[in-house]
Motif scaffolding. Structure first.
Motif, PDB file in Angstrom:
ATOM      1  N   ASP A  13       0.812  -1.215   0.000  1.00 22.67           N
ATOM      2  CA  ASP A  13       0.000   0.000   0.000  1.00 22.67           C
ATOM      3  C   ASP A  13       0.849   1.269   0.000  1.00 22.67           C
ATOM      4  O   ASP A  13       0.311   2.370   0.090  1.00 22.67           O
ATOM      5  N   ARG A  14       2.150   1.135  -0.132  1.00 22.08           N
ATOM      6  CA  ARG A  14       3.025   2.310  -0.088  1.00 22.08           C
ATOM      7  C   ARG A  14       4.152   2.165  -1.100  1.00 22.08           C
ATOM      8  O   ARG A  14       4.439   1.060  -1.574  1.00 22.08           O
ATOM      9  N   PRO A  15       4.792   3.262  -1.472  1.00 21.26           N
ATOM     10  CA  PRO A  15       5.903   3.183  -2.419  1.00 21.26           C
ATOM     11  C   PRO A  15       7.023   2.288  -1.882  1.00 21.26           C
ATOM     12  O   PRO A  15       7.189   2.130  -0.661  1.00 21.26           O
ATOM     13  N   LEU A  16       7.800   1.716  -2.803  1.00 22.84           N
ATOM     14  CA  LEU A  16       8.830   0.765  -2.410  1.00 22.84           C
ATOM     15  C   LEU A  16       9.805   1.316  -1.373  1.00 22.84           C
ATOM     16  O   LEU A  16      10.113   0.608  -0.397  1.00 22.84           O
ATOM     17  N   PRO A  17      10.307   2.532  -1.494  1.00 24.70           N
ATOM     18  CA  PRO A  17      11.216   3.022  -0.443  1.00 24.70           C
ATOM     19  C   PRO A  17      10.557   3.065   0.938  1.00 24.70           C
ATOM     20  O   PRO A  17      11.203   2.747   1.951  1.00 24.70           O
ATOM     21  N   ASP A  18       9.278   3.442   0.990  1.00 23.10           N
ATOM     22  CA  ASP A  18       8.580   3.460   2.275  1.00 23.10           C
ATOM     23  C   ASP A  18       8.320   2.046   2.791  1.00 23.10           C
ATOM     24  O   ASP A  18       8.312   1.812   4.009  1.00 23.10           O
ATOM     25  N   ALA A  19       8.102   1.099   1.885  1.00 21.32           N
ATOM     26  CA  ALA A  19       7.941  -0.296   2.301  1.00 21.32           C
ATOM     27  C   ALA A  19       9.239  -0.823   2.906  1.00 21.32           C
ATOM     28  O   ALA A  19       9.212  -1.592   3.885  1.00 21.32           O
ATOM     29  N   ILE A  20      10.369  -0.424   2.357  1.00 24.31           N
ATOM     30  CA  ILE A  20      11.657  -0.808   2.941  1.00 24.31           C
ATOM     31  C   ILE A  20      11.769  -0.267   4.362  1.00 24.31           C
ATOM     32  O   ILE A  20      12.178  -0.979   5.294  1.00 24.31           O
ATOM     33  N   ALA A  22       9.328   0.455   6.367  1.00 24.94           N
ATOM     34  CA  ALA A  22       8.375  -0.265   7.218  1.00 24.94           C
ATOM     35  C   ALA A  22       8.936  -1.624   7.632  1.00 24.94           C
ATOM     36  O   ALA A  22       8.757  -2.057   8.780  1.00 24.94           O
ATOM     37  N   ALA A  23       9.610  -2.299   6.713  1.00 26.18           N
ATOM     38  CA  ALA A  23      10.210  -3.597   7.037  1.00 26.18           C
ATOM     39  C   ALA A  23      11.284  -3.445   8.108  1.00 26.18           C
ATOM     40  O   ALA A  23      11.392  -4.274   9.027  1.00 26.18           O
ATOM     41  N   ALA A  24      12.070  -2.391   8.000  1.00 28.03           N
ATOM     42  CA  ALA A  24      13.095  -2.148   9.020  1.00 28.03           C
ATOM     43  C   ALA A  24      12.455  -1.880  10.374  1.00 28.03           C
ATOM     44  O   ALA A  24      12.889  -2.411  11.405  1.00 28.03           O
ATOM     45  N   ALA A  25      11.396  -1.067  10.386  1.00 29.08           N
ATOM     46  CA  ALA A  25      10.723  -0.742  11.643  1.00 29.08           C
ATOM     47  C   ALA A  25      10.098  -1.969  12.284  1.00 29.08           C
ATOM     48  O   ALA A  25      10.009  -2.063  13.515  1.00 29.08           O
ATOM     49  N   ALA A  26       9.668  -2.927  11.456  1.00 25.95           N
ATOM     50  CA  ALA A  26       9.030  -4.138  11.972  1.00 25.95           C
ATOM     51  C   ALA A  26      10.033  -5.159  12.489  1.00 25.95           C
ATOM     52  O   ALA A  26       9.637  -6.139  13.131  1.00 25.95           O
ATOM     53  N   GLY A  27      11.316  -4.973  12.197  1.00 27.12           N
ATOM     54  CA  GLY A  27      12.333  -5.876  12.719  1.00 27.12           C
ATOM     55  C   GLY A  27      12.863  -6.892  11.729  1.00 27.12           C
ATOM     56  O   GLY A  27      13.562  -7.835  12.127  1.00 27.12           O
ATOM     57  N   PHE A  28      12.564  -6.723  10.437  1.00 28.11           N
ATOM     58  CA  PHE A  28      13.136  -7.628   9.437  1.00 28.11           C
ATOM     59  C   PHE A  28      14.625  -7.360   9.273  1.00 28.11           C
ATOM     60  O   PHE A  28      15.118  -6.251   9.531  1.00 28.11           O
ATOM     61  N   ASP A  29      15.340  -8.374   8.815  1.00 24.54           N
ATOM     62  CA  ASP A  29      16.787  -8.308   8.658  1.00 24.54           C
ATOM     63  C   ASP A  29      17.212  -8.003   7.233  1.00 24.54           C
ATOM     64  O   ASP A  29      18.390  -7.718   6.975  1.00 24.54           O
ATOM     65  N   ALA A  30      16.277  -8.099   6.286  1.00 27.84           N
ATOM     66  CA  ALA A  30      16.571  -7.878   4.869  1.00 27.84           C
ATOM     67  C   ALA A  30      15.246  -7.670   4.154  1.00 27.84           C
ATOM     68  O   ALA A  30      14.162  -7.854   4.736  1.00 27.84           O
ATOM     69  N   VAL A  31      15.335  -7.289   2.888  1.00 24.93           N
ATOM     70  CA  VAL A  31      14.147  -7.176   2.047  1.00 24.93           C
ATOM     71  C   VAL A  31      14.441  -7.807   0.689  1.00 24.93           C
ATOM     72  O   VAL A  31      15.596  -8.039   0.318  1.00 24.93           O
ATOM     73  N   GLU A  32      13.372  -8.077  -0.049  1.00 29.14           N
ATOM     74  CA  GLU A  32      13.453  -8.562  -1.426  1.00 29.14           C
ATOM     75  C   GLU A  32      12.217  -8.043  -2.139  1.00 29.14           C
ATOM     76  O   GLU A  32      11.278  -7.573  -1.498  1.00 29.14           O
ATOM     77  N   CYS A  33      12.206  -8.090  -3.453  1.00 27.76           N
ATOM     78  CA  CYS A  33      11.060  -7.539  -4.163  1.00 27.76           C
ATOM     79  C   CYS A  33      10.809  -8.318  -5.448  1.00 27.76           C
ATOM     80  O   CYS A  33      11.577  -9.226  -5.796  1.00 27.76           O
ATOM     81  N   HIS A  34       9.743  -7.964  -6.134  1.00 27.01           N
ATOM     82  CA  HIS A  34       9.385  -8.629  -7.386  1.00 27.01           C
ATOM     83  C   HIS A  34       9.856  -7.802  -8.579  1.00 27.01           C
ATOM     84  O   HIS A  34      10.850  -8.107  -9.217  1.00 27.01           O
ATOM     85  N   ALA A  49      20.197   2.260   2.245  1.00 25.64           N
ATOM     86  CA  ALA A  49      21.300   2.831   3.016  1.00 25.64           C
ATOM     87  C   ALA A  49      20.805   3.423   4.338  1.00 25.64           C
ATOM     88  O   ALA A  49      21.456   3.276   5.383  1.00 25.64           O
ATOM     89  N   GLU A  50      19.654   4.051   4.289  1.00 25.50           N
ATOM     90  CA  GLU A  50      19.081   4.677   5.490  1.00 25.50           C
ATOM     91  C   GLU A  50      18.745   3.636   6.550  1.00 25.50           C
ATOM     92  O   GLU A  50      18.960   3.852   7.750  1.00 25.50           O
ATOM     93  N   THR A  51      18.193   2.501   6.129  1.00 28.53           N
ATOM     94  CA  THR A  51      17.753   1.471   7.067  1.00 28.53           C
ATOM     95  C   THR A  51      18.832   0.449   7.392  1.00 28.53           C
ATOM     96  O   THR A  51      18.735  -0.262   8.397  1.00 28.53           O
ATOM     97  N   GLY A  52      19.832   0.340   6.541  1.00 27.70           N
ATOM     98  CA  GLY A  52      20.856  -0.681   6.722  1.00 27.70           C
ATOM     99  C   GLY A  52      20.441  -2.067   6.278  1.00 27.70           C
ATOM    100  O   GLY A  52      21.163  -3.040   6.524  1.00 27.70           O
ATOM    101  N   LEU A  53      19.280  -2.177   5.621  1.00 24.38           N
ATOM    102  CA  LEU A  53      18.816  -3.488   5.165  1.00 24.38           C
ATOM    103  C   LEU A  53      19.408  -3.813   3.797  1.00 24.38           C
ATOM    104  O   LEU A  53      19.433  -2.973   2.907  1.00 24.38           O
ATOM    105  N   PRO A  54      19.841  -5.057   3.583  1.00 21.68           N
ATOM    106  CA  PRO A  54      20.233  -5.468   2.243  1.00 21.68           C
ATOM    107  C   PRO A  54      19.006  -5.843   1.413  1.00 21.68           C
ATOM    108  O   PRO A  54      18.011  -6.337   1.952  1.00 21.68           O
TER     109      PRO A  54
END
Length: 251
Positions: A13-20, A22-34, A49-54
């Protein structure tokens, strides 16, 4: 145990950078996409870079509406290789380590020969960049007619090419539907696996529902020595944030 949020299904429901973020805020260690191509790669890179997630990986384009990949489609080699080039270029800009090369709807020896030739092209192009090419069997309920349907078929193709950067995307959801025997199959396939994903079966919901005991599956993966983040590629039944109880209980 570490987890990656698949942003093709989570926080859509949000742009990809904002979804990244949100994933960081929720405690995920990484992200991936389609298919991130509508978002400028520098915007994604800044959020990472802002979140530190790969960013673990992304998919090649599906093709025309109603298609599900191009690499096994005879006569579409030029489009398939353009999609490979595009995916590798985007992955390089955001530091993604993997590209899922989507086969498409096709059957028979010509489709296999076409898929192998395009996979060779992809693996050769990806190798200098340190990128892994992934192939993923899909189940015949969600993707009827898809070329690649089982881990056995995928393993045979991987062995036939012999490219060290061609690996299996082992999605527990698809594998359980098509083949079952998840933990033994993980043990057998481990040397060929480049990424592991999960969702409940049969509804592709959060992993704390459905017929698969993911507490056992995740413990097996850990016992086998797998250290990469596991990809949460499930469809939330409501808002993503309301579906994340498993992130604490199954970790």
């Amino acid at each position: 145990m570490r987890f990656s949020a698949n942003l093709g299904f989570l926080w859509t429901d949000r742009p990809l950078p904002d979804a990244i973020r949100a994933a960081a805020a929720a405690g995920f260690d990484a992200v991936e996409c389609h298919w991130p191509y509508d978002t400028p790669a520098p915007d994604v890179a800044r959020a990472l870079a802002e979140t530190g997630l790969p960013m673990l990986g992304l998919n090649t384009r599906r093709g025309a509406p109603g298609e599900n990949g191009l690499l096994a489609l005879k006569g579409r080699e030029e489009e398939a290789r353009a999609a490979i080039d595009e995916a590798l270029a985007y992955a390089a800009q955001i530091g993604a380590g993997c590209v899922h090369a989507m086969a498409g709807f096709a059957t028979g020896p010509e489709a296999e020969a076409t898929f192998l030739a395009n996979l060779r092209y992809a693996a050769d192009a990806a190798a200098p960049q340190g990128i892994t090419i992934l192939i993923e069997p899909l189940n015949h309920y969600d993707a009827p007619g898809y070329f690649l349907t089982t881990t056995t078929q995928a393993a045979r193709l991987i062995d036939s090419l012999g490219a060290p950067n061609l690996k299996l995307m082992f999605d527990c959801y698809h594998v359980q539907i098509m083949e079952g025997d998840l933990t033994r199959r993980l043990e057998r396939m481990l040397p060929k696996i480049g990424h592991i994903q999960f969702a409940s079966v049969p509804d592709r919901g959060p992993p704390d529902t459905g017929e698969v005991n993911f507490t056992h599956v995740f413990a097996t993966i850990e016992r086998l020595g797998w250290t990469g983040p596991l990809g949460a590629e499930y469809r939330p039944t409501a808002h993503t944030d309301d579906s994340l109880g498993w992130l604490t209980t199954l970790r």
